[in-house]
Motif scaffolding. Structure first.
Motif, PDB file in Angstrom:
ATOM      1  N   LEU A  46      68.051 -82.845  -4.002  1.00 49.85           N
ATOM      2  CA  LEU A  46      67.886 -83.980  -3.090  1.00 49.85           C
ATOM      3  C   LEU A  46      68.332 -83.651  -1.670  1.00 49.85           C
ATOM      4  CD1 LEU A  46      66.905 -86.866  -2.913  1.00 49.85           C
ATOM      5  CD2 LEU A  46      69.137 -87.646  -3.705  1.00 49.85           C
ATOM      6  N   GLN A  47      69.537 -83.119  -1.524  1.00 42.30           N
ATOM      7  CA  GLN A  47      69.997 -82.736  -0.191  1.00 42.30           C
ATOM      8  C   GLN A  47      69.162 -81.569   0.341  1.00 42.30           C
ATOM      9  OE1 GLN A  47      72.430 -84.447   1.501  1.00 42.30           O
ATOM     10  NE2 GLN A  47      71.796 -83.249   3.291  1.00 42.30           N
ATOM     11  N   GLY A  48      68.752 -80.680  -0.552  1.00 40.76           N
ATOM     12  CA  GLY A  48      67.902 -79.569  -0.156  1.00 40.76           C
ATOM     13  C   GLY A  48      66.577 -80.050   0.408  1.00 40.76           C
ATOM     14  N   PHE A  49      66.002 -81.060  -0.233  1.00 46.60           N
ATOM     15  CA  PHE A  49      64.767 -81.667   0.294  1.00 46.60           C
ATOM     16  C   PHE A  49      64.989 -82.154   1.717  1.00 46.60           C
ATOM     17  CE2 PHE A  49      63.263 -85.929   1.327  1.00 46.60           C
ATOM     18  CZ  PHE A  49      61.905 -85.690   1.502  1.00 46.60           C
ATOM     19  N   TYR A  50      66.099 -82.848   1.941  1.00 48.35           N
ATOM     20  CA  TYR A  50      66.390 -83.368   3.279  1.00 48.35           C
ATOM     21  C   TYR A  50      66.568 -82.231   4.278  1.00 48.35           C
ATOM     22  CZ  TYR A  50      68.833 -85.112   7.320  1.00 48.35           C
ATOM     23  OH  TYR A  50      69.186 -85.359   8.623  1.00 48.35           O
ATOM     24  N   ASN A  51      67.414 -81.269   3.947  1.00 48.15           N
ATOM     25  CA  ASN A  51      67.739 -80.202   4.895  1.00 48.15           C
ATOM     26  C   ASN A  51      66.502 -79.454   5.367  1.00 48.15           C
ATOM     27  OD1 ASN A  51      70.484 -80.802   4.664  1.00 48.15           O
ATOM     28  ND2 ASN A  51      70.873 -79.197   3.151  1.00 48.15           N
ATOM     29  N   VAL A  52      65.651 -79.068   4.434  1.00 43.17           N
ATOM     30  CA  VAL A  52      64.471 -78.264   4.774  1.00 43.17           C
ATOM     31  C   VAL A  52      63.398 -79.108   5.451  1.00 43.17           C
ATOM     32  CG1 VAL A  52      62.583 -76.891   3.808  1.00 43.17           C
ATOM     33  CG2 VAL A  52      64.926 -76.570   2.958  1.00 43.17           C
ATOM     34  N   THR A  53      63.088 -80.257   4.869  1.00 43.05           N
ATOM     35  CA  THR A  53      61.999 -81.084   5.405  1.00 43.05           C
ATOM     36  C   THR A  53      62.366 -81.645   6.766  1.00 43.05           C
ATOM     37  OG1 THR A  53      61.456 -81.672   3.112  1.00 43.05           O
ATOM     38  CG2 THR A  53      60.409 -82.959   4.864  1.00 43.05           C
ATOM     39  N   ASN A  54      63.616 -82.052   6.930  1.00 44.70           N
ATOM     40  CA  ASN A  54      64.036 -82.621   8.209  1.00 44.70           C
ATOM     41  C   ASN A  54      63.973 -81.599   9.334  1.00 44.70           C
ATOM     42  OD1 ASN A  54      66.659 -83.417  10.131  1.00 44.70           O
ATOM     43  ND2 ASN A  54      65.372 -85.137   9.541  1.00 44.70           N
ATOM     44  N   PHE A  55      64.212 -80.331   9.019  1.00 42.86           N
ATOM     45  CA  PHE A  55      64.122 -79.283  10.045  1.00 42.86           C
ATOM     46  C   PHE A  55      62.716 -79.214  10.630  1.00 42.86           C
ATOM     47  CE2 PHE A  55      63.070 -75.064  11.511  1.00 42.86           C
ATOM     48  CZ  PHE A  55      64.150 -74.735  12.330  1.00 42.86           C
ATOM     49  N   PHE A  56      61.707 -79.402   9.776  1.00 39.33           N
ATOM     50  CA  PHE A  56      60.324 -79.197  10.212  1.00 39.33           C
ATOM     51  C   PHE A  56      59.589 -80.472  10.616  1.00 39.33           C
ATOM     52  CE2 PHE A  56      60.752 -75.290   7.592  1.00 39.33           C
ATOM     53  CZ  PHE A  56      60.348 -74.359   8.545  1.00 39.33           C
ATOM     54  N   ILE A  57      60.119 -81.645  10.268  1.00 37.29           N
ATOM     55  CA  ILE A  57      59.302 -82.852  10.343  1.00 37.29           C
ATOM     56  C   ILE A  57      58.804 -83.158  11.754  1.00 37.29           C
ATOM     57  CG2 ILE A  57      61.209 -84.516  10.605  1.00 37.29           C
ATOM     58  CD1 ILE A  57      58.070 -84.883   8.354  1.00 37.29           C
ATOM     59  N   GLN A  58      59.629 -82.975  12.770  1.00 40.05           N
ATOM     60  CA  GLN A  58      59.165 -83.249  14.128  1.00 40.05           C
ATOM     61  C   GLN A  58      58.086 -82.271  14.562  1.00 40.05           C
ATOM     62  OE1 GLN A  58      62.079 -84.132  17.153  1.00 40.05           O
ATOM     63  NE2 GLN A  58      63.532 -84.962  15.663  1.00 40.05           N
ATOM     64  N   LYS A  59      58.192 -81.033  14.104  1.00 43.18           N
ATOM     65  CA  LYS A  59      57.167 -80.033  14.408  1.00 43.18           C
ATOM     66  C   LYS A  59      55.838 -80.415  13.763  1.00 43.18           C
ATOM     67  CE  LYS A  59      60.605 -76.286  14.696  1.00 43.18           C
ATOM     68  NZ  LYS A  59      61.788 -77.167  14.513  1.00 43.18           N
ATOM     69  N   LYS A  61      66.309 -65.754   3.034  1.00 50.76           N
ATOM     70  CA  LYS A  61      67.409 -65.996   2.109  1.00 50.76           C
ATOM     71  C   LYS A  61      68.347 -67.058   2.668  1.00 50.76           C
ATOM     72  CE  LYS A  61      70.932 -63.449  -0.526  1.00 50.76           C
ATOM     73  NZ  LYS A  61      71.488 -62.093  -0.800  1.00 50.76           N
ATOM     74  N   PHE A  62      68.409 -68.198   1.998  1.00 52.45           N
ATOM     75  CA  PHE A  62      69.387 -69.224   2.347  1.00 52.45           C
ATOM     76  C   PHE A  62      69.517 -70.223   1.202  1.00 52.45           C
ATOM     77  CE2 PHE A  62      65.338 -70.730   4.221  1.00 52.45           C
ATOM     78  CZ  PHE A  62      65.234 -72.012   3.713  1.00 52.45           C
ATOM     79  N   ASP A  63      70.633 -70.905   1.189  1.00 53.13           N
ATOM     80  CA  ASP A  63      70.927 -71.939   0.196  1.00 53.13           C
ATOM     81  C   ASP A  63      70.434 -73.277   0.760  1.00 53.13           C
ATOM     82  OD1 ASP A  63      72.010 -73.863  -1.463  1.00 53.13           O
ATOM     83  OD2 ASP A  63      74.067 -73.126  -1.335  1.00 53.13           O
ATOM     84  N   THR A  97      69.484 -74.433   8.873  1.00 51.04           N
ATOM     85  CA  THR A  97      69.212 -74.509  10.308  1.00 51.04           C
ATOM     86  C   THR A  97      69.265 -73.137  10.971  1.00 51.04           C
ATOM     87  OG1 THR A  97      70.131 -76.747  10.373  1.00 51.04           O
ATOM     88  CG2 THR A  97      69.926 -75.597  12.466  1.00 51.04           C
ATOM     89  N   ASP A  98      70.251 -72.326  10.589  1.00 49.34           N
ATOM     90  CA  ASP A  98      70.402 -71.000  11.194  1.00 49.34           C
ATOM     91  C   ASP A  98      69.218 -70.096  10.867  1.00 49.34           C
ATOM     92  OD1 ASP A  98      72.799 -71.762  12.275  1.00 49.34           O
ATOM     93  OD2 ASP A  98      74.063 -70.644  10.872  1.00 49.34           O
ATOM     94  N   VAL A  99      68.861 -70.016   9.595  1.00 46.51           N
ATOM     95  CA  VAL A  99      67.795 -69.100   9.174  1.00 46.51           C
ATOM     96  C   VAL A  99      66.426 -69.572   9.673  1.00 46.51           C
ATOM     97  CG1 VAL A  99      66.599 -68.075   7.205  1.00 46.51           C
ATOM     98  CG2 VAL A  99      69.088 -68.279   7.176  1.00 46.51           C
ATOM     99  N   LEU A 100      66.131 -70.848   9.497  1.00 46.94           N
ATOM    100  CA  LEU A 100      64.828 -71.349   9.942  1.00 46.94           C
ATOM    101  C   LEU A 100      64.738 -71.379  11.464  1.00 46.94           C
ATOM    102  CD1 LEU A 100      64.166 -74.212   7.350  1.00 46.94           C
ATOM    103  CD2 LEU A 100      63.237 -71.883   7.379  1.00 46.94           C
ATOM    104  N   GLY A 101      65.881 -71.653  12.111  1.00 48.94           N
ATOM    105  CA  GLY A 101      65.899 -71.627  13.571  1.00 48.94           C
ATOM    106  C   GLY A 101      65.621 -70.235  14.110  1.00 48.94           C
ATOM    107  N   THR A 102      66.243 -69.236  13.508  1.00 47.70           N
ATOM    108  CA  THR A 102      66.011 -67.848  13.911  1.00 47.70           C
ATOM    109  C   THR A 102      64.558 -67.451  13.681  1.00 47.70           C
ATOM    110  OG1 THR A 102      68.289 -67.219  13.421  1.00 47.70           O
ATOM    111  CG2 THR A 102      66.668 -65.442  13.496  1.00 47.70           C
ATOM    112  N   TRP A 103      64.017 -67.833  12.529  1.00 48.44           N
ATOM    113  CA  TRP A 103      62.610 -67.512  12.245  1.00 48.44           C
ATOM    114  C   TRP A 103      61.687 -68.150  13.300  1.00 48.44           C
ATOM    115  CZ3 TRP A 103      58.051 -70.095  11.424  1.00 48.44           C
ATOM    116  CH2 TRP A 103      56.987 -69.327  10.960  1.00 48.44           C
TER     117      TRP A 103
END
Length: 244
Positions: free
Chosen positions: A115-128, A59-61, A69-75
């Motif tokens: 648009l910002q949602g695309f950035y926030n989520v995709t950018n978190f994972f892109i280096q991985k 669950k996150f916006d 970052t908090d939720v995906l980082g914790t996961w």
């Protein structure tokens, strides 16, 4: 290693259908993102588990960078053996109205989520994904982002922005075996279209019907699979022939 797929806005409609297909047909552990509807999200997870698939709720916006970052980082910290191979950026809202009367909030909130949602989520994972040398990023856009729709200047702008990002990012990451594509639905029978005059709008569609969420999910599932490895930077319309 637990191979996972994240679907934003996964609790209802197209998102729910995508979650089910990725879990059952491709065998992914599905991370079902949602913002507020606990009951719908729980129902989606129950469908997946009843069919023999696996998943969990996150669950996150998507428009809130800190929450993402908090939720995906914790996961990620709790699932060191887990790797997210597939990202489906599906979360979005519509706040329709003529541009002359559009409030700043109606403009910005729609762009923030898509648009910002695309950035926030995709950018978190892109280096991985780049380190793993494999990935599938699939962005759910819209016929409105392809051709523009009167009364949806904000929604059209948001989805058109994601289309541009899709084409550019695809070129940046292709050498690492990561594909980035967009799916552009037309009239699909979901909660978002339930208040539309389906009988009248169907007259515009050569196939003479609204599409089903499962049909969009089938396309997403193909793009998420290894069968689609030579397709990237594309915007694939799924709209019954209304615009192509």
């Amino acid at each position: 290693m637990m191979k996972s797929a994240l679907v934003t806005g996964g609790s209802r409609g197209i998102g729910r259908a995508v979650c089910q297909k990725l879990a059952i047909e491709l065998g992914y552990h599905v991370l079902i993102n949602y913002k507020g509807n606990d009951a719908a999200a729980t129902e989606t997870l129950a469908y997946i588990q009843a069919a023999g698939g696996s998943g969990e709720l996150l669950k996150f916006d998507v428009s809130n960078a800190k929450e993402v970052t908090d939720v995906l980082g914790t996961w990620s910290e709790q699932n060191t053996d887990g790797i997210v191979e597939v990202i489906v950026n599906n979360a979005g809202i519509a706040k329709d109205g003529l541009f002359m009367w559009m409030t700043p909030e109606d403009w910005s909130s729609v762009l923030q989520i898509s648009l910002q949602g695309f950035y926030n989520v995709t950018n978190f994972f892109i280096q991985k994904l780049l380190r793993n040398r494999y990935g599938r990023i699939i962005n759910i856009v819209s016929i409105s982002g392809v051709k523009g729709t009167a009364g949806q200047v904000n929604y059209s702008a948001a989805k058109a922005g994601v289309i541009g990002a899709t084409k550019a990012l695809a070129q940046e990451v292709a050498k690492r075996n990561i594909t980035v594509n967009a799916v552009a639905p037309g009239f699909i029978r979901t909660d978002m279209t339930q208040d539309m005059d389906e009988k009248e709008l169907t007259k515009m569609v050569p196939l003479n019907r609204f599409g089903e969420a499962e049909e969009v999910a089938d396309l997403v599932c193909f793009l998420a699979s290894k069968k689609s490895g030579y397709i990237t930077g594309e915007v694939i319309n799924i709209n019954g022939g209304i615009y192509s």
